[in-house]
Enzyme design. Sequence first.
Site, short mmCIF file in Angstrom:
data_model
loop_
_atom_site.label_atom_id
_atom_site.label_comp_id
_atom_site.label_asym_id
_atom_site.label_seq_id
_atom_site.Cartn_x
_atom_site.Cartn_y
_atom_site.Cartn_z
N LYS A 101 -20.31 -64.33 -11.13
CA LYS A 101 -21.15 -63.30 -11.72
C LYS A 101 -22.04 -62.67 -10.66
O LYS A 101 -22.84 -63.34 -10.02
CB LYS A 101 -22.01 -63.88 -12.84
CG LYS A 101 -22.87 -62.81 -13.52
CD LYS A 101 -23.55 -63.36 -14.76
CE LYS A 101 -24.33 -62.26 -15.47
NZ LYS A 101 -24.96 -62.75 -16.72
N LEU B 120 -13.64 -59.49 -14.96
CA LEU B 120 -13.52 -60.10 -16.27
C LEU B 120 -14.39 -59.41 -17.31
O LEU B 120 -14.05 -59.37 -18.48
CB LEU B 120 -13.90 -61.59 -16.20
CG LEU B 120 -12.97 -62.47 -15.37
CD1 LEU B 120 -13.55 -63.87 -15.24
CD2 LEU B 120 -11.60 -62.54 -16.02
N GLY B 121 -15.53 -58.89 -16.90
CA GLY B 121 -16.42 -58.23 -17.85
C GLY B 121 -17.68 -57.75 -17.18
O GLY B 121 -17.98 -58.10 -16.04
N VAL C 33 -18.98 -59.78 -14.08
CA VAL C 33 -18.30 -61.06 -13.88
C VAL C 33 -16.91 -60.80 -13.32
O VAL C 33 -16.13 -60.01 -13.88
CB VAL C 33 -18.21 -61.85 -15.19
CG1 VAL C 33 -17.55 -63.20 -14.94
CG2 VAL C 33 -19.60 -62.05 -15.80
N GLY D 13 -21.91 -56.72 -18.20
CA GLY D 13 -23.00 -56.67 -19.16
C GLY D 13 -24.23 -56.06 -18.52
O GLY D 13 -24.18 -55.57 -17.38
N GLY D 14 -25.33 -56.09 -19.27
CA GLY D 14 -26.55 -55.46 -18.78
C GLY D 14 -27.12 -56.14 -17.55
O GLY D 14 -27.81 -55.52 -16.76
N MET D 15 -26.82 -57.44 -17.38
CA MET D 15 -27.42 -58.18 -16.29
C MET D 15 -26.47 -58.42 -15.13
O MET D 15 -26.88 -58.95 -14.10
CB MET D 15 -27.95 -59.53 -16.79
CG MET D 15 -29.04 -59.42 -17.84
SD MET D 15 -30.45 -58.45 -17.29
CE MET D 15 -31.00 -59.42 -15.90
N ASP E 261 -30.22 -64.81 -25.39
CA ASP E 261 -29.20 -63.79 -25.61
C ASP E 261 -27.96 -64.39 -26.27
O ASP E 261 -26.84 -64.17 -25.84
CB ASP E 261 -28.83 -63.12 -24.28
CG ASP E 261 -28.14 -61.76 -24.49
OD1 ASP E 261 -28.25 -61.20 -25.60
OD2 ASP E 261 -27.47 -61.28 -23.55
#
Length: 565
Positions: A51, A28-29, A36, A31-33, A150
């Site tokens: 995640k 789904l996506g 997902v 990010g930096g952390m 964030d």
Amino acid sequence: MASDGGWITASQIPRDVVAGRYRITGRLGRGGMGTVWRATDELLDRQVAVKEMHLPEYGLSEHESSTQRDRALREARSVARIQHPHVVVVYDVVQQDGRPWIVMELVDGRSLAAVLSEDGPLPPREAARIGAAVAGALRAAHDREIQHRDVKPANVLIEQRTGRVVLTDFGIARIPGSATISETGAFVGSPEYTAPERMMPGGGSAGPESDLWSLGALLCAAVDGHSPFHRESIGEIVHAVAIDDIRPPSAVGALLPVVHGLLDRDPARRMAAAEAMTVLTAYAEYGIEPPTPQLVRRPEPDLGADPGADPGAAADVGGPAGRTPADRAGTPQLPTGGGPGPLATRRGRGRRRAGIAVLTVLAVAAGATAAVLVTRGSGGDPAAATTGAPVVRSTAPATTAGPAKPPASSAPHTAPVPAGSTRVEDPKGFSVVLPAGYVRDPEPPRTYYWSADRGFRFGEREQKPDPRGPYGVMHDQDVAGPSANGYKGYRDGVITRTTHRGQEAALWEFTYDGFPNKPGARRTFDLCWTQDGRMYDLWLSAPIARVEQARAIFDEAVASFRPHR
């Protein structure tokens, strides 16, 4: 979580089933952390978002890596306790392959970032609706001493079918009594949306006010397409956030007072979450423009002022200027307007009320004046709640929110029964429109109706008028907290003084932990009013994840309710 369109090939999907039950089906996506993934919960047969946390492993000893993993799990479990309609629901937290995995609800929609990229900037009133929801989510988190850290468009999801707004990705949140997973010497976050105090030495200890700065930048981005601190390099962004003059885009329009109140470099002067929710909700739903900046924000210190002067004197000239930060959770009021129901907004499209208020607004629209008092449960004297709040008058023309309409609930409901619903004729002596399939379950003096899946519960109670009035009745139950009607885990209680069918009324909204045989956080909407010598009480509760559907059902039930007297 929502899809960013970044689907990957089958060969790139993790082969294992996480925790023996969550089968990964797509990405789904990222990010930096973390990354997902879309997954199927094979035990409960439902779609979820999973995640996979990315923790800093390079250069860390085995003990340090283990500490980071344990900390991430602890934080995720803490965030899972928020359970608010505008906070993503966390189902599970597990470890696999040496990494934490967080299992969340799958929100069928897009992120605000995707909406802005694909559809362009939003009208100010839609931006206000989204901002009010995010402010509510932040208030719930801050009440539990959790900072998000964030807040940005990519972490705000908008459900396609209902328009529900969900704040997600607490991956770098700060939890009381624990360092965050990002505190390894490197800055983690989105600089364009990061408060200046977080960029300073020791910024890791910045307080919850930093989330409100991020909300101000997010509002600007929602109406203009990007943050007002957008620059070509990180250095330029930091300079813009910390030093440059702050110039919100002209597109913010009527939201300028809120943006000024949020983008204050002094955290102690920054608008609080509840205040932001107040004015954003009033504007989103009723077109009541936020008060001018000098009414929302306290003035710069006057070095020549008499140090013995009354600090609250500024309130006498029309604003919260003299209040201390602790006072910002004070008595609120909102206009009732002429909306179609206690919870519905005039703008249609399934957009519903998302706000909890904190200051006084007296609205004058189309020649009619109406006021609503909203107060957080504090155990205080309900009679005192009508005093001490500053008065702010709307200067918006009556046409701002469209022509005035009488509330649908101001007269017996005569509209046709919607498809999929039915008018129930209850033997107790009332009728009401509910979705088809609801089953009666009387528990005198209350009468309940359950949906077929036992997810929604509608309730009705009739009694002699109480001398305390509807607000007093609701206030006492709010003060009683968990002991009131067995509401275990009672929280987020808000009481709104309003009118219904021309009579004094009170609307009570709250969250609790659900039923012993059906656990899970639930949101309840409860309206109490007196009519023709009787006091009526209608309520509807539903799981947190279905709150937007509950709002619509409750509005229809209240508008259609007819006592046979």
